[in-house]
Scaffold this motif. Structure first.
Motif, mmCIF file in Angstrom:
data_model
loop_
_atom_site.group_PDB
_atom_site.id
_atom_site.type_symbol
_atom_site.label_atom_id
_atom_site.label_comp_id
_atom_site.label_asym_id
_atom_site.label_seq_id
_atom_site.Cartn_x
_atom_site.Cartn_y
_atom_site.Cartn_z
ATOM 1 N N VAL A 290 -19.665 -64.110 38.578
ATOM 2 C CA VAL A 290 -18.887 -65.049 37.757
ATOM 3 C C VAL A 290 -18.365 -66.165 38.657
ATOM 4 N N VAL A 291 -18.610 -67.402 38.236
ATOM 5 C CA VAL A 291 -18.133 -68.573 38.970
ATOM 6 C C VAL A 291 -17.347 -69.466 38.011
ATOM 7 N N VAL A 292 -16.132 -69.813 38.404
ATOM 8 C CA VAL A 292 -15.300 -70.750 37.656
ATOM 9 C C VAL A 292 -15.266 -72.049 38.451
ATOM 10 N N HIS A 293 -15.547 -73.169 37.794
ATOM 11 C CA HIS A 293 -15.697 -74.454 38.479
ATOM 12 C C HIS A 293 -14.500 -75.371 38.233
ATOM 13 N N GLY A 294 -14.342 -76.335 39.120
ATOM 14 C CA GLY A 294 -13.309 -77.359 38.931
ATOM 15 C C GLY A 294 -12.244 -77.331 40.002
ATOM 16 N N LEU A 295 -12.246 -78.330 40.886
ATOM 17 C CA LEU A 295 -11.293 -78.415 41.993
ATOM 18 C C LEU A 295 -10.343 -79.586 41.805
ATOM 19 N N ASP A 296 -9.200 -79.494 42.449
ATOM 20 C CA ASP A 296 -8.261 -80.613 42.482
ATOM 21 C C ASP A 296 -8.788 -81.631 43.495
ATOM 22 N N PRO A 297 -9.160 -82.855 43.056
ATOM 23 C CA PRO A 297 -9.734 -83.833 43.990
ATOM 24 C C PRO A 297 -8.813 -84.148 45.168
ATOM 25 N N ALA A 298 -7.498 -84.041 44.950
ATOM 26 C CA ALA A 298 -6.550 -84.377 46.013
ATOM 27 C C ALA A 298 -6.646 -83.432 47.203
ATOM 28 N N THR A 299 -7.246 -82.266 47.003
ATOM 29 C CA THR A 299 -7.359 -81.299 48.096
ATOM 30 C C THR A 299 -8.642 -81.485 48.900
ATOM 31 N N LEU A 300 -9.482 -82.430 48.499
ATOM 32 C CA LEU A 300 -10.776 -82.607 49.153
ATOM 33 C C LEU A 300 -10.736 -83.720 50.199
ATOM 34 N N SER A 301 -11.742 -83.732 51.040
ATOM 35 C CA SER A 301 -11.863 -84.801 52.036
ATOM 36 C C SER A 301 -12.104 -86.128 51.324
ATOM 37 N N GLU A 302 -11.890 -87.202 52.037
ATOM 38 C CA GLU A 302 -12.080 -88.532 51.437
ATOM 39 C C GLU A 302 -13.520 -88.716 50.964
ATOM 40 N N ALA A 303 -14.456 -88.236 51.759
ATOM 41 C CA ALA A 303 -15.867 -88.364 51.395
ATOM 42 C C ALA A 303 -16.166 -87.572 50.127
ATOM 43 N N GLN B 223 -14.037 -86.715 47.780
ATOM 44 C CA GLN B 223 -13.345 -87.312 46.633
ATOM 45 C C GLN B 223 -14.173 -88.427 46.002
ATOM 46 N N LYS B 224 -14.932 -89.136 46.815
ATOM 47 C CA LYS B 224 -15.732 -90.256 46.328
ATOM 48 C C LYS B 224 -17.116 -89.835 45.843
ATOM 49 N N ALA B 225 -17.504 -88.615 46.140
ATOM 50 C CA ALA B 225 -18.870 -88.172 45.839
ATOM 51 C C ALA B 225 -19.027 -87.798 44.363
ATOM 52 N N PRO B 226 -20.192 -88.087 43.776
ATOM 53 C CA PRO B 226 -20.457 -87.680 42.394
ATOM 54 C C PRO B 226 -20.839 -86.205 42.317
ATOM 55 N N SER B 227 -20.701 -85.644 41.155
ATOM 56 C CA SER B 227 -21.125 -84.264 40.934
ATOM 57 C C SER B 227 -22.621 -84.129 41.173
ATOM 58 N N ASP B 228 -23.009 -83.012 41.769
ATOM 59 C CA ASP B 228 -24.423 -82.745 41.971
ATOM 60 C C ASP B 228 -25.096 -82.292 40.685
ATOM 61 N N LEU B 229 -24.305 -81.984 39.646
ATOM 62 C CA LEU B 229 -24.849 -81.543 38.355
ATOM 63 C C LEU B 229 -24.795 -82.632 37.302
ATOM 64 N N VAL B 230 -23.658 -83.337 37.248
ATOM 65 C CA VAL B 230 -23.457 -84.407 36.253
ATOM 66 C C VAL B 230 -22.953 -85.630 37.012
ATOM 67 N N PRO B 231 -23.840 -86.526 37.424
ATOM 68 C CA PRO B 231 -23.452 -87.645 38.283
ATOM 69 C C PRO B 231 -22.352 -88.537 37.717
ATOM 70 N N LEU C 120 -19.660 -87.477 36.552
ATOM 71 C CA LEU C 120 -18.403 -86.802 36.889
ATOM 72 C C LEU C 120 -18.232 -86.767 38.400
ATOM 73 N N PRO C 121 -17.000 -86.608 38.876
ATOM 74 C CA PRO C 121 -16.797 -86.465 40.319
ATOM 75 C C PRO C 121 -17.254 -85.089 40.800
ATOM 76 N N LEU C 122 -17.532 -84.989 42.084
ATOM 77 C CA LEU C 122 -17.963 -83.725 42.678
ATOM 78 C C LEU C 122 -16.970 -82.605 42.393
ATOM 79 N N ALA C 123 -15.681 -82.934 42.405
ATOM 80 C CA ALA C 123 -14.640 -81.922 42.208
ATOM 81 C C ALA C 123 -14.767 -81.229 40.854
ATOM 82 N N ALA C 124 -15.218 -81.949 39.846
ATOM 83 C CA ALA C 124 -15.224 -81.430 38.478
ATOM 84 C C ALA C 124 -16.137 -80.228 38.287
ATOM 85 N N THR C 125 -17.226 -80.157 39.055
ATOM 86 C CA THR C 125 -18.208 -79.090 38.836
ATOM 87 C C THR C 125 -18.370 -78.148 40.032
#
Length: 252
Positions: free
Chosen positions: A164-177, A179-187, A189-194
């Motif tokens: 079981v995997v639950v997705h979705g991170l707080d972008p503020a906790t991520l590196s600057e790079a 935070q700016k990156a798109p989701s690898d699943l749904v471009p 959306l931001p990377l953090a979302a998925t």
């Protein structure tokens, strides 16, 4: 001899009836459980239990400590049963692009593709995997739903490779790079979302374990069954009960 046979036949029939209605025959019901641990530094936690009876799965889950809001609204956390890989949760060595985040695709060699979407309603197939309208919402939530589980996910559960995997991170906790990156699943959306926030491997719980609802009789088929049979009928009834109990132990 004829009188003895006349007495034994009804006893055998009654013994068979008692066995067929015994709770011990709930051998086709298996419960799987996972402790959901934080991944990608989410600091979240949770538990999930899946009771499988035939193709009907009842999923009960409780999570807390997840990202609370997304664009000013409750954060949608898509969640799934991933299948068919190693049956494990990835560590940071899976972060191949070194942006500080294990993306969903980077984690896939450990937990595999989506087998079932733990959606709040409607579709539970992989096609609903990124539908934010069907996601769990907010920092903490309880999820419970019963639905038909597909054969591939069921097989993965039984093989010990369902995660079981639950997705979705707080972008503020991520590196600057990141935070700016798109989701690898749904471009869009931001990377953090998925990206994964919680992960846990589902394991079968033994029959009779607390909280599973699965029980094994202390004595084969109970004392009353023996009273129904006479002579050879008692031996057959007790042997049948033993076979049922043994089958439950093997399946568990």
């Amino acid at each position: 001899m004829k009188k003895s046979a006349f007495l034994i036949a009804p006893a055998l029939a009654l013994g068979a009836l008692a066995l067929s209605t015994s709770p011990a025959l709930a051998a086709d019901t298996t419960t799987y459980q996972a402790n959901l641990a934080a991944i990608n530094g989410s600091n979240a936690s949770g538990t999930v239990m899946i009771t499988l009876n035939g193709d009907q799965a009842t999923v009960t889950e409780k999570v807390s400590g997840l990202a609370a809001t997304f664009s000013g609204k409750p954060y949608p956390h898509v969640q799934h049963i991933h299948i068919g890989a190693k049956g494990t949760c990835p560590d940071m060595s899976a972060d191949t692009d070194k942006d500080g985040v294990i993306s969903t695709t980077e984690g896939a060699p450990s937990y595999g593709p989506i087998g079932t979407t733990l959606s709040t309603s409607g579709d539970t197939s992989p096609a609903a995997g990124t539908d934010l309208t069907l996601a769990g919402m907010g920092a903490s939530y309880t999820y419970q739903r019963t639905f038909a589980l597909d054969a591939k996910t069921s097989a993965s559960l039984k093989a010990g490779t369902a995660v079981v995997v639950v997705h979705g991170l707080d972008p503020a906790t991520l590196s600057e790079a990141a935070q700016k990156a798109p989701s690898d699943l749904v471009p869009s959306l931001p990377l953090a979302a998925t990206s994964p926030a919680l992960c846990g491997t589902l394991t079968a719980m033994p029959a009779g374990a607390p909280g599973t609802g699965i029980t094994t009789p202390a004595t084969p088929a109970g004392p009353d069954l023996g009273l129904l049979a006479v002579g050879g009928g008692l031996v057959l009834a007790a042997g049948g009960a033993y076979a049922v109990r043994r089958r439950m132990t093997v399946k568990a």
